[in-house]
Write an enzyme that holds these catalytic residues in place. Structure first.
Site, mmCIF file in Angstrom:
data_model
loop_
_atom_site.group_PDB
_atom_site.id
_atom_site.type_symbol
_atom_site.label_atom_id
_atom_site.label_comp_id
_atom_site.label_asym_id
_atom_site.label_seq_id
_atom_site.Cartn_x
_atom_site.Cartn_y
_atom_site.Cartn_z
ATOM 1 C CE LYS A 125 -4.411 1.087 0.264
ATOM 2 N NZ LYS A 125 -5.502 0.440 -0.456
ATOM 3 N N GLY A 229 -23.590 5.414 2.166
ATOM 4 C CA GLY A 229 -22.686 5.971 1.140
ATOM 5 C C GLY A 229 -23.177 5.624 -0.244
ATOM 6 N N GLY A 231 -21.958 6.624 -3.215
ATOM 7 C CA GLY A 231 -20.938 7.082 -4.157
ATOM 8 C C GLY A 231 -20.838 6.094 -5.310
ATOM 9 C CG HIS A 232 -17.478 6.376 -7.948
ATOM 10 N ND1 HIS A 232 -16.764 7.258 -7.179
ATOM 11 C CD2 HIS A 232 -17.622 6.948 -9.151
ATOM 12 C CE1 HIS A 232 -16.484 8.328 -7.902
ATOM 13 N NE2 HIS A 232 -16.999 8.167 -9.095
ATOM 14 C CB VAL A 233 -18.968 1.020 -4.426
ATOM 15 C CG1 VAL A 233 -19.379 -0.421 -4.182
ATOM 16 C CG2 VAL A 233 -17.529 1.074 -4.915
HETATM 17 P P1 NAD Z 1 -16.959 7.327 -3.168
HETATM 18 O O1 NAD Z 1 -16.087 8.382 -2.564
HETATM 19 O O2 NAD Z 1 -17.362 7.421 -4.587
HETATM 20 O O3 NAD Z 1 -18.306 7.175 -2.315
HETATM 21 C C1 NAD Z 1 -18.367 7.267 -0.929
HETATM 22 C C2 NAD Z 1 -19.682 7.977 -0.615
HETATM 23 O O4 NAD Z 1 -19.884 7.917 0.789
HETATM 24 C C3 NAD Z 1 -19.682 9.451 -1.006
HETATM 25 O O5 NAD Z 1 -20.835 9.736 -1.763
HETATM 26 C C4 NAD Z 1 -19.689 10.174 0.335
HETATM 27 O O6 NAD Z 1 -20.390 11.388 0.284
HETATM 28 C C5 NAD Z 1 -20.390 9.162 1.209
HETATM 29 N N1 NAD Z 1 -20.122 9.289 2.644
HETATM 30 C C6 NAD Z 1 -18.969 9.626 3.285
HETATM 31 N N2 NAD Z 1 -19.149 9.574 4.624
HETATM 32 C C7 NAD Z 1 -20.441 9.196 4.821
HETATM 33 C C8 NAD Z 1 -21.221 8.957 5.992
HETATM 34 N N3 NAD Z 1 -20.715 9.105 7.211
HETATM 35 N N4 NAD Z 1 -22.498 8.569 5.833
HETATM 36 C C9 NAD Z 1 -23.029 8.407 4.591
HETATM 37 N N5 NAD Z 1 -22.322 8.623 3.456
HETATM 38 C C10 NAD Z 1 -21.059 9.008 3.569
HETATM 39 O O7 NAD Z 1 -16.189 5.952 -2.871
HETATM 40 P P2 NAD Z 1 -16.470 4.553 -3.575
HETATM 41 O O8 NAD Z 1 -15.521 4.378 -4.703
HETATM 42 O O9 NAD Z 1 -17.922 4.381 -3.787
HETATM 43 O O10 NAD Z 1 -15.983 3.562 -2.436
HETATM 44 C C11 NAD Z 1 -16.759 3.347 -1.276
HETATM 45 C C12 NAD Z 1 -15.930 2.584 -0.262
HETATM 46 O O11 NAD Z 1 -15.538 1.325 -0.817
HETATM 47 C C13 NAD Z 1 -14.631 3.292 0.147
HETATM 48 O O12 NAD Z 1 -14.400 3.000 1.500
HETATM 49 C C14 NAD Z 1 -13.580 2.617 -0.715
HETATM 50 O O13 NAD Z 1 -12.309 2.646 -0.107
HETATM 51 C C15 NAD Z 1 -14.123 1.201 -0.784
HETATM 52 N N6 NAD Z 1 -13.685 0.456 -1.971
HETATM 53 C C16 NAD Z 1 -13.988 0.960 -3.202
HETATM 54 C C17 NAD Z 1 -13.579 0.255 -4.324
HETATM 55 C C18 NAD Z 1 -13.927 0.761 -5.695
HETATM 56 O O14 NAD Z 1 -13.806 0.006 -6.658
HETATM 57 N N7 NAD Z 1 -14.349 1.986 -5.833
HETATM 58 C C19 NAD Z 1 -12.866 -0.949 -4.202
HETATM 59 C C20 NAD Z 1 -12.591 -1.433 -2.931
HETATM 60 C C21 NAD Z 1 -13.004 -0.701 -1.817
#
Ligand code: NAD
Length: 436
Positions: A125, A229, A231-233
């Site tokens: 990492k 959350g 977001g993307h996922v």
């Molecule tokens: P992202 O930043 O697109 O989405 C995260 C969302 O969570 C945002 O919309 C943010 O506003 C919201 N958020 C933050 N704090 C919050 C809270 N306290 N309550 C409610 N919502 C809140 O991130 P992502 O890419 O969707 O990833 C989500 C999680 O999954 C992260 O922890 C990331 O490390 C993990 N992850 C993502 C991937 C991937 O492919 N994107 C892969 C492995 C792990």
């Protein structure tokens, strides 16, 4: 005498400068951690006495980017299965201990994730310690930081392969790529795999299906799922959940725009949205069948676990447990089935780690992680972990770590333990003096 562990990153940078240290490392050698410089012995003592996050990490490397007083780091945990692979986090930290612990924990997590996914990659990492005094929104500044990080990664000769993570963007990764070949998740325009979020959501869904099968002896149909959350996922996961005919999704976010977007996208579906604030944990008390953390890590701790009103926890967020041992046990005692994040959010790394081997439409190598016919698919590993946990009376997190640890010592079929050889050669050739 500065207390190095408790010093702020800025104080630590000043300490390094006053001692003329630009590059430094810690390696595991003859059963203990050793530092490149005697001045850093207190940090070795910390690693050697720590029982929580340090676990014989093969190499920890840092270089100071003097122009911005930024520390650039790479943590290589275990490389038996292949070079250490995992994304780079660009984040601000209160103390030196905080960023060291983050790198230790996250790189160990990548060893577990990669091993459980059957990938021929070890665990690593990157951590870039942000300096709050610089303007991170300035594209020119970012370009310099990430190009410099690329040079730093090149200097490590490939014992660590970086990728995107929290705080880094596709543009940043593109900048890293201008200075090193040891990076994945590069933009599609130059042969990279692009955004992995949709694949990650599919992996999480497979984990949920296995957990529902184990816990309810049923599919996801008719279930209520809370997604923290959007977001993307999270947003993609909600789409997949409606495809599986869940009864209801309760989705939360801290940004009104994310709430509006979800409401528009899922108009006509049974989606309830909740606008939360950063430290508001009331969502966790919502009654549901499955709680899916898809926001930030560290949300499950004694205080929140006590409130949980769910039967299963399964989500994408990394490091959901504030304390991996304590909180895994607490959930187990409450008979809440916790599906370890590193087991179900693997598709991000699956999607990008083998970029250099080319692409196939509907790639069978990736797709097998999402089906039920491969022993190491997300579905089967989730079922296996939950069954073993029940049979052995051990919490699922611990069970998954035990399985992952066993796999992580298997050596790469062609290259063996090459990452360790690279580290040995860096040390022999005095890597730490090259930056002077
Ligand atoms: P992202 O930043 O697109 O989405 C995260 C969302 O969570 C945002 O919309 C943010 O506003 C919201 N958020 C933050 N704090 C919050 C809270 N306290 N309550 C409610 N919502 C809140 O991130 P992502 O890419 O969707 O990833 C989500 C999680 O999954 C992260 O922890 C990331 O490390 C993990 N992850 C993502 C991937 C991937 O492919 N994107 C892969 C492995 C792990």
């Amino acid at each position: 005498m500065v207390n190095l562990l408790q010093s702020s990153p800025d104080e630590f940078v000043q300490f390094l400068k006053s001692n003329g240290i630009k590059r430094f490392y810690f390696i595991h050698n003859e059963n203990e951690c050793r530092a490149s410089h005697p001045e850093l012995q207190p940090l070795c003592d910390f690693f050697n006495s720590d029982k929580r996050d340090y676990e014989q990490h093969e190499g920890i490397f840092f270089e100071l980017l003097e122009e911005y007083d930024i520390l650039q780091g790479a943590f290589v945990h275990r490389t038996c299965r292949g070079q250490g692979a995992g994304g780079t986090r660009f984040w601000s930290y209160d103390t030196t201990e905080d960023f060291l612990r983050d790198g230790l924990r996250l790189s160990k997590g990548m060893t577990h994730k990669n091993a459980l996914a059957g990938l021929w990659w070890g665990g690593g990492k990157g951590v870039i310690v942000d300096n709050p005094k610089i303007d991170k929104r300035d594209a020119g500044v970012r370009e310099k930081i990430f190009q410099s990080y690329g040079k730093f990664i090149t200097s490590l000769n490939g014992c660590y392969i970086t990728a995107e993570d929290v705080g880094t963007t596709p543009t940043d990764i593109g900048n890293i790529f201008t200075k090193t070949r040891f990076v994945t998740c590069i933009p599609p325009g130059v042969g990279g795999s692009g955004n992995p979020s949709s694949a990650t959501a599919k992996g999480v869904l497979c984990g949920m299906e296995a957990a529902a099968e184990f816990r309810f002896k049923e599919s996801l149909e008719g279930k209520t799922v809370v997604v923290q959350g959007m977001g993307h996922v999270g947003i993609e996961l909600i789409r997949l959940l409606f495809e599986k005919k869940v009864a209801k999704v309760i989705g939360s976010d801290i940004f009104p725009e994310s709430i509006e977007r979800a409401q528009q996208q899922f108009a006509g579906h049974n989606l309830e949205t909740i606008l939360s604030s950063k430290n508001d944990n009331s969502l966790l008390a919502t009654e549901c069948d499955i709680f899916a953390p898809c926001a930030t890590g560290g949300i499950l701790c004694p205080e929140t676990i006590e409130k949980l009103n769910t039967k299963i926890v399964c989500g994408a967020a990394n490091n959901q447990l504030e304390d991996a041992t304590r909180d895994d046990k607490l959930l187990f005692e409450r008979k809440i089935y916790y599906v370890p994040d590193f087991l179900v959010n693997r598709m991000g790394i699956v999607n990008c780690s083998n970029e250099q081997y080319g692409y196939i439409n509907e790639d069978p190598f990736s797709k097998r992680h999402l089906d039920k016919n491969w022993d190491q698919s997300v579905y089967n590993m989730t079922l296996k972990t939950l069954k073993l946990a029940e049979e052995n009376g051990t919490p699922p997190g611990q069970t998954a770590v035990e399985l992952a640890t066993e796999f992580s010592f298997e050596q790469h079929p062609i290259f063996g333990h090459r990452g360790q050889q690279i580290i040995d050669s860096l040390v022999k050739n005095e890597w730490h003096r090259k930056g002077e």
